[in-house]
Motif scaffolding. Sequence first.
Motif, PDB file in Angstrom:
ATOM      1  N   TRP A 194      10.735  -7.181   2.150  1.00 20.31           N
ATOM      2  CA  TRP A 194      10.068  -6.601   3.330  1.00 20.31           C
ATOM      3  C   TRP A 194      11.086  -5.943   4.253  1.00 20.31           C
ATOM      4  O   TRP A 194      10.773  -4.943   4.900  1.00 20.31           O
ATOM      5  CB  TRP A 194       9.276  -7.660   4.078  1.00 20.31           C
ATOM      6  N   LEU A 195      12.302  -6.477   4.300  1.00 19.42           N
ATOM      7  CA  LEU A 195      13.340  -5.848   5.117  1.00 19.42           C
ATOM      8  C   LEU A 195      13.739  -4.493   4.547  1.00 19.42           C
ATOM      9  O   LEU A 195      14.081  -3.571   5.289  1.00 19.42           O
ATOM     10  CB  LEU A 195      14.562  -6.768   5.225  1.00 19.42           C
ATOM     11  N   GLN A 196      13.674  -4.347   3.223  1.00 22.03           N
ATOM     12  CA  GLN A 196      13.932  -3.042   2.620  1.00 22.03           C
ATOM     13  C   GLN A 196      12.792  -2.074   2.921  1.00 22.03           C
ATOM     14  O   GLN A 196      13.022  -0.922   3.313  1.00 22.03           O
ATOM     15  CB  GLN A 196      14.091  -3.180   1.104  1.00 22.03           C
ATOM     16  N   VAL A 197      11.575  -2.552   2.753  1.00 20.78           N
ATOM     17  CA  VAL A 197      10.413  -1.677   2.952  1.00 20.78           C
ATOM     18  C   VAL A 197      10.323  -1.211   4.396  1.00 20.78           C
ATOM     19  O   VAL A 197      10.061  -0.037   4.675  1.00 20.78           O
ATOM     20  CB  VAL A 197       9.110  -2.401   2.541  1.00 20.78           C
ATOM     21  N   ILE A 198      10.555  -2.118   5.344  1.00 26.23           N
ATOM     22  CA  ILE A 198      10.398  -1.774   6.759  1.00 26.23           C
ATOM     23  C   ILE A 198      11.391  -0.703   7.200  1.00 26.23           C
ATOM     24  O   ILE A 198      11.096   0.111   8.085  1.00 26.23           O
ATOM     25  CB  ILE A 198      10.527  -3.046   7.653  1.00 26.23           C
ATOM     26  N   LYS A 199      12.538  -0.663   6.581  1.00 28.51           N
ATOM     27  CA  LYS A 199      13.532   0.360   6.938  1.00 28.51           C
ATOM     28  C   LYS A 199      13.016   1.763   6.654  1.00 28.51           C
ATOM     29  O   LYS A 199      13.361   2.713   7.345  1.00 28.51           O
ATOM     30  CB  LYS A 199      14.845   0.109   6.197  1.00 28.51           C
ATOM     31  N   LYS A 200      12.187   1.891   5.645  1.00 28.50           N
ATOM     32  CA  LYS A 200      11.624   3.203   5.310  1.00 28.50           C
ATOM     33  C   LYS A 200      10.270   3.418   5.965  1.00 28.50           C
ATOM     34  O   LYS A 200       9.953   4.513   6.426  1.00 28.50           O
ATOM     35  CB  LYS A 200      11.497   3.353   3.798  1.00 28.50           C
ATOM     36  N   ALA A 201       9.457   2.366   6.009  1.00 28.02           N
ATOM     37  CA  ALA A 201       8.112   2.488   6.590  1.00 28.02           C
ATOM     38  C   ALA A 201       8.150   2.555   8.113  1.00 28.02           C
ATOM     39  O   ALA A 201       7.215   3.063   8.733  1.00 28.02           O
ATOM     40  CB  ALA A 201       7.251   1.313   6.150  1.00 28.02           C
ATOM     41  N   LYS A 202       9.183   1.984   8.717  1.00 23.92           N
ATOM     42  CA  LYS A 202       9.364   1.893  10.176  1.00 23.92           C
ATOM     43  C   LYS A 202       8.546   0.772  10.814  1.00 23.92           C
ATOM     44  O   LYS A 202       9.029   0.055  11.689  1.00 23.92           O
ATOM     45  CB  LYS A 202       9.050   3.222  10.890  1.00 23.92           C
ATOM     46  N   TYR A 203       7.291   0.613  10.376  1.00 29.90           N
ATOM     47  CA  TYR A 203       6.450  -0.428  10.962  1.00 29.90           C
ATOM     48  C   TYR A 203       5.591  -1.087   9.888  1.00 29.90           C
ATOM     49  O   TYR A 203       5.213  -0.449   8.900  1.00 29.90           O
ATOM     50  CB  TYR A 203       5.514   0.138  12.036  1.00 29.90           C
ATOM     51  N   THR A 231       0.011 -11.582   1.371  1.00 35.42           N
ATOM     52  CA  THR A 231      -0.833 -10.754   2.238  1.00 35.42           C
ATOM     53  C   THR A 231      -0.410  -9.293   2.234  1.00 35.42           C
ATOM     54  O   THR A 231      -1.157  -8.433   2.692  1.00 35.42           O
ATOM     55  CB  THR A 231      -0.785 -11.243   3.706  1.00 35.42           C
ATOM     56  N   VAL A 232       0.763  -8.989   1.717  1.00 36.09           N
ATOM     57  CA  VAL A 232       1.373  -7.668   1.906  1.00 36.09           C
ATOM     58  C   VAL A 232       0.840  -6.628   0.920  1.00 36.09           C
ATOM     59  O   VAL A 232       0.604  -6.903  -0.247  1.00 36.09           O
ATOM     60  CB  VAL A 232       2.909  -7.770   1.778  1.00 36.09           C
ATOM     61  N   MET A 233       0.677  -5.398   1.428  1.00 33.63           N
ATOM     62  CA  MET A 233       0.408  -4.238   0.584  1.00 33.63           C
ATOM     63  C   MET A 233       1.165  -3.043   1.166  1.00 33.63           C
ATOM     64  O   MET A 233       1.217  -2.888   2.382  1.00 33.63           O
ATOM     65  CB  MET A 233      -1.092  -3.922   0.522  1.00 33.63           C
ATOM     66  N   TYR A 234       1.766  -2.240   0.293  1.00 36.69           N
ATOM     67  CA  TYR A 234       2.393  -1.016   0.793  1.00 36.69           C
ATOM     68  C   TYR A 234       2.072   0.164  -0.109  1.00 36.69           C
ATOM     69  O   TYR A 234       1.684   0.007  -1.270  1.00 36.69           O
ATOM     70  CB  TYR A 234       3.895  -1.192   1.015  1.00 36.69           C
ATOM     71  N   ASN A 235       2.218   1.356   0.456  1.00 37.13           N
ATOM     72  CA  ASN A 235       1.921   2.602  -0.240  1.00 37.13           C
ATOM     73  C   ASN A 235       3.157   3.040  -1.013  1.00 37.13           C
ATOM     74  O   ASN A 235       4.095   3.594  -0.446  1.00 37.13           O
ATOM     75  CB  ASN A 235       1.495   3.660   0.778  1.00 37.13           C
ATOM     76  N   ALA A 236       3.154   2.796  -2.321  1.00 40.91           N
ATOM     77  CA  ALA A 236       4.313   3.131  -3.150  1.00 40.91           C
ATOM     78  C   ALA A 236       4.428   4.629  -3.373  1.00 40.91           C
ATOM     79  O   ALA A 236       5.530   5.148  -3.597  1.00 40.91           O
ATOM     80  CB  ALA A 236       4.221   2.412  -4.487  1.00 40.91           C
ATOM     81  N   LYS A 237       3.305   5.337  -3.301  1.00 40.51           N
ATOM     82  CA  LYS A 237       3.354   6.791  -3.459  1.00 40.51           C
ATOM     83  C   LYS A 237       4.159   7.422  -2.334  1.00 40.51           C
ATOM     84  O   LYS A 237       4.903   8.390  -2.546  1.00 40.51           O
ATOM     85  CB  LYS A 237       1.927   7.360  -3.471  1.00 40.51           C
TER      86      LYS A 237
END
Length: 247
Positions: free
Chosen positions: A179-188, A154-160
Amino acid sequence: MSTKNLVSIVMPTYNAAKYIKETIDSIIGQTYENWELVVVDDCSTDNTIDIINTYDDARINLVKLSKNQGAAVARNTALQNVTGEYIAFLDSDDLWDKEKLTKQLSFMKENGYVFTSTDYAEINEAGEKTGTVIKSHPKLDYEGVLKYCPGNSTVMYNAKELGIFFIPDIKRRNDFVMWLQVIKKAKYVYGLPEALTYYRVREGSLSKNKKKLIKYQWKVYRDIEKLPLMKSVYLLIHKIYTVLKKK
């Protein structure tokens, strides 16, 4: 194929001949057409590769590993080959609703979100809906993701905006680690409250072996995230409770 708003779809695969055609067809059938699919085959011994090679579509990129190395290595290899501004993930036995990319990308752009997930519905091995729908959470931070892992497909993130994230070679729960890595930078991470993904529940799959999943959950808490002992115990109890509650 324009690189602007291009969605790169990451798909590690191993012996998925029974399902992968249906999965790829669910991508080709998307109403949003500006995507690329990077499939990394982890030395399948069935005819998975033959099935992938039947597609005459320049948007599909097949990478074949020289030896079987596991899902984490296959996922990282796919990520080394993506070119899109957005990255989405789809397991080789799951399916997407035809509006999945259109709706999720609009959800992100309209709200300025860089990390999102959606609800997902469970299907059985025959592709029939079981009636179980797993709801995404409207908004989770790092502490929330520690408790509630978004559904991988289900996940999508903005790599740019966020960059590319690679994961350690852990046999299970490698999506959780990502996802734990991504959330640290994305915050939410924000949840789109609509079941746009169909998760196939298979006998003998990695996710069906709850005891091993619990073992690797503990490994993530202690060895990878370096969480304190008591916090790890609390999170593990919470995870066991949610698994039992789901049953």
